[in-house]
Design a protein around this motif. Sequence first.
Motif, PDB file in Angstrom:
ATOM      1  N   GLY A 179     120.262 -20.999  26.334  1.00 48.52           N
ATOM      2  CA  GLY A 179     118.936 -21.323  26.835  1.00 48.52           C
ATOM      3  C   GLY A 179     117.803 -21.119  25.855  1.00 48.52           C
ATOM      4  N   PRO A 180     117.597 -19.919  25.301  1.00 45.94           N
ATOM      5  CA  PRO A 180     116.473 -19.739  24.380  1.00 45.94           C
ATOM      6  C   PRO A 180     116.577 -20.615  23.136  1.00 45.94           C
ATOM      7  CG  PRO A 180     117.254 -17.626  25.176  1.00 45.94           C
ATOM      8  CD  PRO A 180     118.252 -18.644  25.621  1.00 45.94           C
ATOM      9  N   ALA A 181     117.776 -20.691  22.544  1.00 43.15           N
ATOM     10  CA  ALA A 181     117.934 -21.511  21.333  1.00 43.15           C
ATOM     11  C   ALA A 181     117.687 -22.982  21.635  1.00 43.15           C
ATOM     12  CB  ALA A 181     119.326 -21.313  20.736  1.00 43.15           C
ATOM     13  N   LEU A 182     118.156 -23.458  22.807  1.00 40.93           N
ATOM     14  CA  LEU A 182     117.888 -24.839  23.196  1.00 40.93           C
ATOM     15  C   LEU A 182     116.394 -25.044  23.420  1.00 40.93           C
ATOM     16  CD1 LEU A 182     118.692 -27.690  24.076  1.00 40.93           C
ATOM     17  CD2 LEU A 182     119.237 -26.764  26.353  1.00 40.93           C
ATOM     18  N   GLY A 183     115.738 -24.086  24.075  1.00 41.06           N
ATOM     19  CA  GLY A 183     114.289 -24.195  24.275  1.00 41.06           C
ATOM     20  C   GLY A 183     113.541 -24.233  22.963  1.00 41.06           C
ATOM     21  N   SER A 209     107.628 -33.788  28.171  1.00 37.33           N
ATOM     22  CA  SER A 209     108.489 -34.957  27.952  1.00 37.33           C
ATOM     23  C   SER A 209     109.742 -34.574  27.169  1.00 37.33           C
ATOM     24  CB  SER A 209     107.716 -36.065  27.224  1.00 37.33           C
ATOM     25  OG  SER A 209     107.220 -35.609  25.970  1.00 37.33           O
ATOM     26  N   ALA A 210     109.610 -33.656  26.229  1.00 34.66           N
ATOM     27  CA  ALA A 210     110.782 -33.199  25.487  1.00 34.66           C
ATOM     28  C   ALA A 210     111.738 -32.450  26.399  1.00 34.66           C
ATOM     29  CB  ALA A 210     110.351 -32.315  24.329  1.00 34.66           C
ATOM     30  N   SER A 211     111.200 -31.636  27.307  1.00 33.61           N
ATOM     31  CA  SER A 211     112.033 -30.902  28.259  1.00 33.61           C
ATOM     32  C   SER A 211     112.792 -31.851  29.172  1.00 33.61           C
ATOM     33  CB  SER A 211     111.162 -29.962  29.089  1.00 33.61           C
ATOM     34  OG  SER A 211     111.882 -29.377  30.148  1.00 33.61           O
ATOM     35  N   ALA A 212     112.122 -32.904  29.636  1.00 41.12           N
ATOM     36  CA  ALA A 212     112.780 -33.869  30.525  1.00 41.12           C
ATOM     37  C   ALA A 212     113.936 -34.564  29.833  1.00 41.12           C
ATOM     38  CB  ALA A 212     111.755 -34.894  31.013  1.00 41.12           C
ATOM     39  N   ALA A 213     113.803 -34.821  28.532  1.00 36.35           N
ATOM     40  CA  ALA A 213     114.849 -35.536  27.804  1.00 36.35           C
ATOM     41  C   ALA A 213     115.944 -34.606  27.295  1.00 36.35           C
ATOM     42  CB  ALA A 213     114.229 -36.279  26.619  1.00 36.35           C
ATOM     43  N   ARG A 232     121.874 -32.930  23.252  1.00 35.50           N
ATOM     44  CA  ARG A 232     123.275 -32.541  23.059  1.00 35.50           C
ATOM     45  C   ARG A 232     123.360 -31.402  22.052  1.00 35.50           C
ATOM     46  NH1 ARG A 232     125.805 -36.545  20.337  1.00 35.50           N
ATOM     47  NH2 ARG A 232     123.793 -37.628  20.114  1.00 35.50           N
ATOM     48  N   GLU A 233     124.178 -30.399  22.377  1.00 38.67           N
ATOM     49  CA  GLU A 233     124.352 -29.239  21.507  1.00 38.67           C
ATOM     50  C   GLU A 233     125.517 -29.524  20.568  1.00 38.67           C
ATOM     51  OE1 GLU A 233     124.605 -25.830  24.079  1.00 38.67           O
ATOM     52  OE2 GLU A 233     122.785 -26.413  25.162  1.00 38.67           O
ATOM     53  N   LEU A 260     121.284 -22.875  16.784  1.00 35.43           N
ATOM     54  CA  LEU A 260     121.829 -23.991  17.554  1.00 35.43           C
ATOM     55  C   LEU A 260     121.280 -25.295  16.999  1.00 35.43           C
ATOM     56  CD1 LEU A 260     123.413 -24.954  20.153  1.00 35.43           C
ATOM     57  CD2 LEU A 260     121.217 -24.796  21.357  1.00 35.43           C
ATOM     58  N   VAL A 261     122.172 -26.254  16.739  1.00 37.86           N
ATOM     59  CA  VAL A 261     121.781 -27.586  16.274  1.00 37.86           C
ATOM     60  C   VAL A 261     121.836 -28.531  17.462  1.00 37.86           C
ATOM     61  CG1 VAL A 261     122.288 -29.461  14.679  1.00 37.86           C
ATOM     62  CG2 VAL A 261     122.706 -27.091  13.984  1.00 37.86           C
ATOM     63  N   VAL A 262     120.735 -29.239  17.706  1.00 33.35           N
ATOM     64  CA  VAL A 262     120.579 -30.045  18.916  1.00 33.35           C
ATOM     65  C   VAL A 262     120.138 -31.458  18.553  1.00 33.35           C
ATOM     66  CG1 VAL A 262     119.268 -30.274  21.070  1.00 33.35           C
ATOM     67  CG2 VAL A 262     119.998 -28.015  20.294  1.00 33.35           C
ATOM     68  N   ALA A 263     120.721 -32.457  19.220  1.00 26.87           N
ATOM     69  CA  ALA A 263     120.307 -33.844  19.030  1.00 26.87           C
ATOM     70  C   ALA A 263     118.947 -34.068  19.689  1.00 26.87           C
ATOM     71  CB  ALA A 263     121.336 -34.789  19.625  1.00 26.87           C
ATOM     72  N   VAL A 264     118.013 -34.604  18.940  1.00 29.56           N
ATOM     73  CA  VAL A 264     116.667 -34.837  19.457  1.00 29.56           C
ATOM     74  C   VAL A 264     116.685 -35.854  20.592  1.00 29.56           C
ATOM     75  CG1 VAL A 264     114.417 -35.822  18.851  1.00 29.56           C
ATOM     76  CG2 VAL A 264     115.520 -34.186  17.307  1.00 29.56           C
ATOM     77  N   GLU A 265     117.562 -36.805  20.537  1.00 26.15           N
ATOM     78  CA  GLU A 265     117.572 -37.898  21.506  1.00 26.15           C
ATOM     79  C   GLU A 265     117.804 -37.424  22.932  1.00 26.15           C
ATOM     80  OE1 GLU A 265     119.943 -42.148  22.213  1.00 26.15           O
ATOM     81  OE2 GLU A 265     120.798 -40.591  20.934  1.00 26.15           O
TER      82      GLU A 265
END
Length: 549
Positions: A475-479, A496-500, A30-31, A22-27
Amino acid sequence: MTTDHPAVTVGVDFGTLSGRALVVAVEDGRELGTAVHEYTHGVVESALPGSGSRLPPDWALQVPQDWRDVLRFAVPRALAAAGVRPEQVVGIATDFTACTVLPARSDGTPLSEVAGFADRPHAYAKLWKHHAAQPEADDIVRAAQESGQEWLGRYGGRISSEWQYAKALQVLREDPQVYAAAERWIEAADWIVWQLTGEENRNLCTAGYKGIHQDGAYPGADFLALLRPDFADFTAKLEFPLSQLGTPAGKLSAQAAALTGLREGTVVAVGNVDAHVTSAAARALEPGHMLAIMGTSTCHIMNSDVLAEVPGMCGVVRDGVVPGLWGYEAGQSGVGDILAWAVRTSAPHEYAAEARREGVSVHELLTRKAAAQPVGGHGLVALDWHSGNRSVLVDHHLSGLILGLTLDTRPEDIYRALIEATAYGTRMIVETFEASGVAVEQFTAAGGLLKNAFLMQTYADVLGRPINLLASEQGPALGAAIHAAVAAGAYPDIRSASAAMGRIERDAYTPDLERSAAYDRLYAEYRTLHDHFGRGGNDVMHRLRALRT
């Protein structure tokens, strides 16, 4: 065409039958793109690849090349689907089923790939659901009780057949040559990171929950010698400095860069477990927030600032999920697997034909028929032990039970009773935590079973509490991607990363008071059966298993 996305991370989730990138935007989490690679060999349960030799009951193995293929195929496809360039990827992280563990050489080569070992079952990776080491687990518990090992309380008084020491002791007893040749005994979660960086690394999570690592140490040689004198040196095969979650394990090697299509030198995060890493994706890191990751099995993960001994839990580990808190794990060995069994064995051909006519799966057809019933209308109560009991009994030689069958019982009755049984099992776990002084204040669900709205409503009704949902199917890939962002320095910590980057839908299901009251009566019957067959009232399940094997 390449789009101008900001910095991204890649999370790679290694499951039971496939791996997902899964490719996710750090900001903002977003998946952006995903890809799945199905394992060529899946779960090896009947015979080794290319071999006609049958495996005994309760075995479940995997082939490490299947995991490498996830890196080779799923990661490049996910990057292409996201339309991002390799230089935009600031970090990659992985998660794995656990305890999935393999014997290896000191250079990381799996023993199953070493000449002369391909036809030896114990040379292969043992999947989490390999339950053939129950006798070894029982012996470890007895020895720990008799010698007064303080760490036993951190695991609810029981050690699972799924964990590292039980599986290793089985290898020693049944194939001493494989045991001797295994210079490393390593979780797949750490082995795959080794493949990415070229350097061995071990994570704190699997060591604590699956490797009996507590207060800075593994079980001592004197204790292991009680099990077998030649087992005293086992810890040397897995002992390695442990890395904190969310930190860098190293940089992507040139070989791994060529394999994945990523840049050499990309930050690689420390490995993690699929269930534990999902807590960050679900914003379920604060004390009292239980997360149930519901799929073929269910894992229950929760943090607390309280250290307590909870009977039958899979472990409590300091910093095991997020730094600064005690991370608790419990679980159910079978949930989705049990429903799949019901479809496979109890639904007649006419149900499959009806499902085809309506353009739905047999699961969906049975769910619809089951949902039309009132609570208790089928006259059944079941025990959800088809794959044994992980929590709170920690006994994988228990088996399933359905009580109340008549000649009028229909497939949808059985299907609904099994859904309810898995919900009762979860309620048993929640109540055990609370009775032990660890409050469960919120309950969030994640995983593939969230697609079944009737099942989720049943859980809310049985638990008598609202259920939040992880608002992502990955879920796991996003985590993992969230942990990669922390390791790459995009966020100062996991919270803080989880909150964002995390996703949660609050109070997605709320209990119906009338149905909850009816389920209270059925749950009382479940508890009676649970204690009778699981706590020594009648040992018939063990006797039947002994006859089978």
